[in-house]
Write an enzyme that holds these catalytic residues in place. Structure first.
Site, PDB file in Angstrom:
ATOM      1  CG  HIS A   1      -7.779   1.579 -21.730  1.00  0.00           C
ATOM      2  ND1 HIS A   1      -8.890   1.139 -22.216  1.00  0.00           N
ATOM      3  CD2 HIS A   1      -8.226   2.420 -20.709  1.00  0.00           C
ATOM      4  CE1 HIS A   1      -9.963   1.645 -21.771  1.00  0.00           C
ATOM      5  NE2 HIS A   1      -9.511   2.422 -20.808  1.00  0.00           N
TER       6      HIS A   1
ATOM      7  CG  HIS B   1      -9.857   4.730 -24.506  1.00  0.00           C
ATOM      8  ND1 HIS B   1      -8.826   4.502 -23.821  1.00  0.00           N
ATOM      9  CD2 HIS B   1     -10.828   5.034 -23.758  1.00  0.00           C
ATOM     10  CE1 HIS B   1      -9.102   5.168 -22.495  1.00  0.00           C
ATOM     11  NE2 HIS B   1     -10.240   5.353 -22.587  1.00  0.00           N
TER      12      HIS B   1
ATOM     13  CB  CYS C   1     -17.361  17.322  -0.510  1.00  0.00           C
ATOM     14  SG  CYS C   1     -15.600  17.233   0.003  1.00  0.00           S
TER      15      CYS C   1
ATOM     16  CB  CYS D   1     -15.169  16.358  -3.752  1.00  0.00           C
ATOM     17  SG  CYS D   1     -14.448  14.997  -2.527  1.00  0.00           S
TER      18      CYS D   1
ATOM     19  CB  CYS E   1     -16.642  14.141   1.999  1.00  0.00           C
ATOM     20  SG  CYS E   1     -15.523  13.680   0.558  1.00  0.00           S
TER      21      CYS E   1
ATOM     22  CG  HIS F   1     -11.831  15.182   0.814  1.00  0.00           C
ATOM     23  ND1 HIS F   1     -12.588  15.398  -0.178  1.00  0.00           N
ATOM     24  CD2 HIS F   1     -10.397  15.664   0.549  1.00  0.00           C
ATOM     25  CE1 HIS F   1     -11.636  15.486  -1.392  1.00  0.00           C
ATOM     26  NE2 HIS F   1     -10.514  15.995  -0.850  1.00  0.00           N
TER      27      HIS F   1
ATOM     28  CE  LYS G   1     -15.658   1.033 -18.411  1.00  0.00           C
ATOM     29  NZ  LYS G   1     -15.358   2.143 -17.993  1.00  0.00           N
TER      30      LYS G   1
ATOM     31  CE  LYS H   1      -4.812   7.639 -14.805  1.00  0.00           C
ATOM     32  NZ  LYS H   1      -5.015   8.887 -14.527  1.00  0.00           N
TER      33      LYS H   1
HETATM   34  N1  MSP Z   1     -15.550  11.745 -22.573  1.00  0.00           N
HETATM   35  C1  MSP Z   1     -16.475  10.903 -22.537  1.00  0.00           C
HETATM   36  C2  MSP Z   1     -17.080  10.552 -23.768  1.00  0.00           C
HETATM   37  C3  MSP Z   1     -17.888  11.975 -24.306  1.00  0.00           C
HETATM   38  S1  MSP Z   1     -18.344  11.857 -25.979  1.00  0.00           S
HETATM   39  C4  MSP Z   1     -19.185  12.950 -26.431  1.00  0.00           C
HETATM   40  C5  MSP Z   1     -15.900   9.450 -22.154  1.00  0.00           C
HETATM   41  N2  MSP Z   1     -14.553   9.300 -22.226  1.00  0.00           N
HETATM   42  S2  MSP Z   1     -13.749   7.912 -21.754  1.00  0.00           S
HETATM   43  O1  MSP Z   1     -12.561   8.024 -22.460  1.00  0.00           O
HETATM   44  O2  MSP Z   1     -14.218   7.620 -20.291  1.00  0.00           O
HETATM   45  O3  MSP Z   1     -14.477   6.733 -22.617  1.00  0.00           O
HETATM   46  C6  MSP Z   1     -14.813   6.803 -23.803  1.00  0.00           C
HETATM   47  C7  MSP Z   1     -15.388   5.331 -24.622  1.00  0.00           C
HETATM   48  O4  MSP Z   1     -14.288   4.530 -24.325  1.00  0.00           O
HETATM   49  C8  MSP Z   1     -16.486   4.514 -24.016  1.00  0.00           C
HETATM   50  O5  MSP Z   1     -17.677   4.793 -24.018  1.00  0.00           O
HETATM   51  C9  MSP Z   1     -16.308   3.239 -24.714  1.00  0.00           C
HETATM   52  O6  MSP Z   1     -16.652   3.490 -25.868  1.00  0.00           O
HETATM   53  C10 MSP Z   1     -14.716   3.291 -24.523  1.00  0.00           C
HETATM   54  N3  MSP Z   1     -14.570   2.332 -23.704  1.00  0.00           N
HETATM   55  C11 MSP Z   1     -13.529   2.599 -22.223  1.00  0.00           C
HETATM   56  N4  MSP Z   1     -13.353   1.530 -21.542  1.00  0.00           N
HETATM   57  C12 MSP Z   1     -14.020   0.613 -22.214  1.00  0.00           C
HETATM   58  C13 MSP Z   1     -13.840  -0.800 -21.807  1.00  0.00           C
HETATM   59  N5  MSP Z   1     -13.274  -1.416 -21.138  1.00  0.00           N
HETATM   60  N6  MSP Z   1     -14.318  -1.568 -23.154  1.00  0.00           N
HETATM   61  C14 MSP Z   1     -14.914  -1.242 -24.383  1.00  0.00           C
HETATM   62  N7  MSP Z   1     -14.872   0.292 -24.379  1.00  0.00           N
HETATM   63  C15 MSP Z   1     -14.543   1.023 -23.343  1.00  0.00           C
HETATM   64  O7  MSP Z   1     -16.604   8.660 -21.524  1.00  0.00           O
END
Ligand code: MSP
Length: 501
Positions: free
Chosen positions: A18, A21, A126, A129, A144, A147, A295, A298
């Site tokens: 999204h 990311h 749990c 979980c 929990c 559950h 933020k 999902k």
């Molecule tokens: N897998 C771990 C990171 C491991 S690094 C060794 C993780 N993954 S994640 O997919 O949940 O998110 C990764 C990154 O995506 C966040 O730290 C951030 O950089 C970015 N973002 C996810 N959602 C975001 C927003 N809503 N806004 C800005 N960045 C965000 O955490």
């Protein structure tokens, strides 16, 4: 030659890409492109984080094996990044054999140095979980929260990393250079976590098998975060090619969201120290992109896929927006209306219009042949100031400020054209001067804006008649006033940034 190794977090494979990311990834890409323009030796890494209970569960829910789930989602991230013209040099997956090898080597080093030991983890568990809960998280006594079944008091053998021993060294590291953790507010936050007291942390699990086995005790796999962080070392040859590792480490710039500050600014440097490796050159921490004040997640059903916006704004329009409109550090609100307004103002009206006007007037008044700039133009100083400010901003991971400074040149050039009104004047030296200056400003813009607008800058370059591509130019020389030779054929064409209504 300066070296620049830049990383994004590796993304979980239980979620589709999204714009949150994409924000981190586009920022890393723009930095990589800027450093390539500077002539630095650049390595840009992104990838996917594939182990752990959450991934195992997501796979089960989709009726897939963990690796099938990981294959599928990892591919979605690759495709999303390809669509955004992300120029990563490597894409790491934590399920790859090279990564298992590096994790085991790095952890073994920390173990051999005496920083990892067996302990017991006690807590309320749990079974459904497969997770521990704090007493405060339980509902109706000892149930929990998911559950609504009783939790059990469990004792598990875990390996612990002696994080508590690294407090002073971490504080020293934060202060050792202004680049360790940026921006400063985030450095203070990291220091606050350390000063609040560090506890040893459990780094292995016996309850799941989807992970990297602990080399000295294969009944355990490493807890997913400790495997994930090591990806940054794997990708540059840790445990396999010491020479290559020494080339890139520790000159690494990590980019991370604030949700994972603790892992990157506390746990990761401490683990590196424990394994006898220098901590990273820098961790740059950004805020969240909020949608409707929240933020993206999902569960809130407020995730926006990059592809949806690319359809309207184009790849470059997408990239520009997030780089320019969301300053790196604080949280920022995303809105479609805001994106349209920014696109129309900066791209359609300012830059797009400048190109359009200049090409049209060169066609009418100069027979389509671009004149050379005036070496003593007032715009020379504007360009220099713009470059110096932008370069300093890119260096401290502030793309929004860098682009703001870059756009000053566009605005001043448009203003100079409006003042001179060459479209009304008779052909002659006066018209040639103002158009030559504008073409020179466009040439400089095309180089400086390349990290944000890689495709459109190539098009600007082509239309003003220059050979080659802007991404092959070298800064700072290419930003110096006077590079447009004149005598080139200038092309008109459809608007490069059509207005969006
Ligand atoms: N897998 C771990 C990171 C491991 S690094 C060794 C993780 N993954 S994640 O997919 O949940 O998110 C990764 C990154 O995506 C966040 O730290 C951030 O950089 C970015 N973002 C996810 N959602 C975001 C927003 N809503 N806004 C800005 N960045 C965000 O955490």
């Amino acid at each position: 030659m300066a070296r620049f190794y830049v990383t994004t977090p590796i993304y979980y494979v239980n979620d589709a890409p999204h714009i949150g990311h994409a924000y981190t990834t586009v920022t890393a890409d723009a930095l990589a492109r800027w450093h390539r323009l500077l002539g630095d030796d650049v390595w840009f890494l992104t990838g996917t984080d594939e182990h752990g209970l959450k991934m195992q569960r997501a796979a089960e829910a989709n009726g897939l094996t963990p690796i099938e789930q990981a294959d599928r989602y990892s591919q979605r991230f690759r495709e999303a990044w390809a669509q955004l013209d992300i120029t990563n040099d490597d894409f790491i997956r934590t399920s790859e054999p090279r990564h298992y090898k590096a994790v085991q080597a790095l952890m073994q080093a920390a173990y051999d140095n005496g920083w990892i030991e067996l302990g017991t983890y006690e807590g309320l568990y749990c079974v459904h979980c497969e997770a521990y809960y704090a007493e405060s998280e339980l509902v109706e006594g000892n149930l929990c929260p998911i559950h609504r079944r009783p939790v059990e008091h469990m004792t598990e053998e875990n390996y612990f990393f002696k994080l508590s021993a690294f407090g002073d060294r971490l504080l020293e590291w934060y202060d050792s250079s202004p680049t360790t953790v940026i921006p400063e507010s985030k450095r203070n936050e990291a220091a606050g976590l350390v000063k609040g007291g560090l506890r040893d942390i459990s780094i292995s699990r016996t309850s799941i098998s989807w992970g990297v086995p602990v080399p000295w005790d294969p009944r355990h796999v490493f807890y997913v975060w400790y495997d994930a962080l090591i990806n940054y070392a794997t990708a540059v040859g840790y445990g396999e090619d010491p020479e290559r590792f020494a080339t890139w480490w520790p000159s690494v710039q990590h980019l991370v969201g604030k949700d994972i500050l603790r892992f990157h600014c506390v746990y990761w440097p401490a683990l590196l120290m424990a394994a006898g490796i220098d901590p990273p050159h820098g961790v740059a921490v950004h805020g969240f992109l909020l949608v409707g004040g929240e933020k993206m997640s999902k569960t809130s059903l407020n995730q926006i896929a990059p592809a949806d916006l690319v359809e309207t704004f184009g790849v470059d329009g997408f990239r520009y927006h997030f780089l320019r409109d969301q300053p790196f550090g604080p949280d920022g609100d995303f809105s479609f209306e805001g994106m349209v307004a920014r696109y129309n103002a900066d791209l359609a009206n300012n830059l797009g219009n400048l190109l359009n006007r200049v090409a049209t007037v060169v066609g009418k008044k100069c027979g389509g042949v671009g004149p050379a700039p005036d070496p003593d133009s007032r715009l020379a100083a504007v360009a220099k100031e713009g470059y110096d400010t932008a370069a300093a901003a890119w260096a401290r991971v502030a793309p929004s400020e860098a682009l703001e400074a870059t756009w000053r040149l566009v605005r001043e050039t448009n203003a100079a054209l409006e003042a001179a009104e060459p479209w009304k004047a008779e052909p002659g030296p006066g018209v040639d001067k103002v158009l030559g200056d504008a073409l020179e400003a466009l040439r400089i813009m095309a180089v400086m804006a390349t990290p944000a607008l890689p495709n459109k800058c190539e098009e600007i370059w082509r239309r003003i008649g220059l050979p080659g591509v802007p991404s092959e130019q070298r800064l700072p020389d290419a930003a110096r006033w006077g590079g447009y030779p004149g005598g080139l054929t200038v092309l008109t064409g459809p608007p490069i940034f059509p207005r969006i209504s």
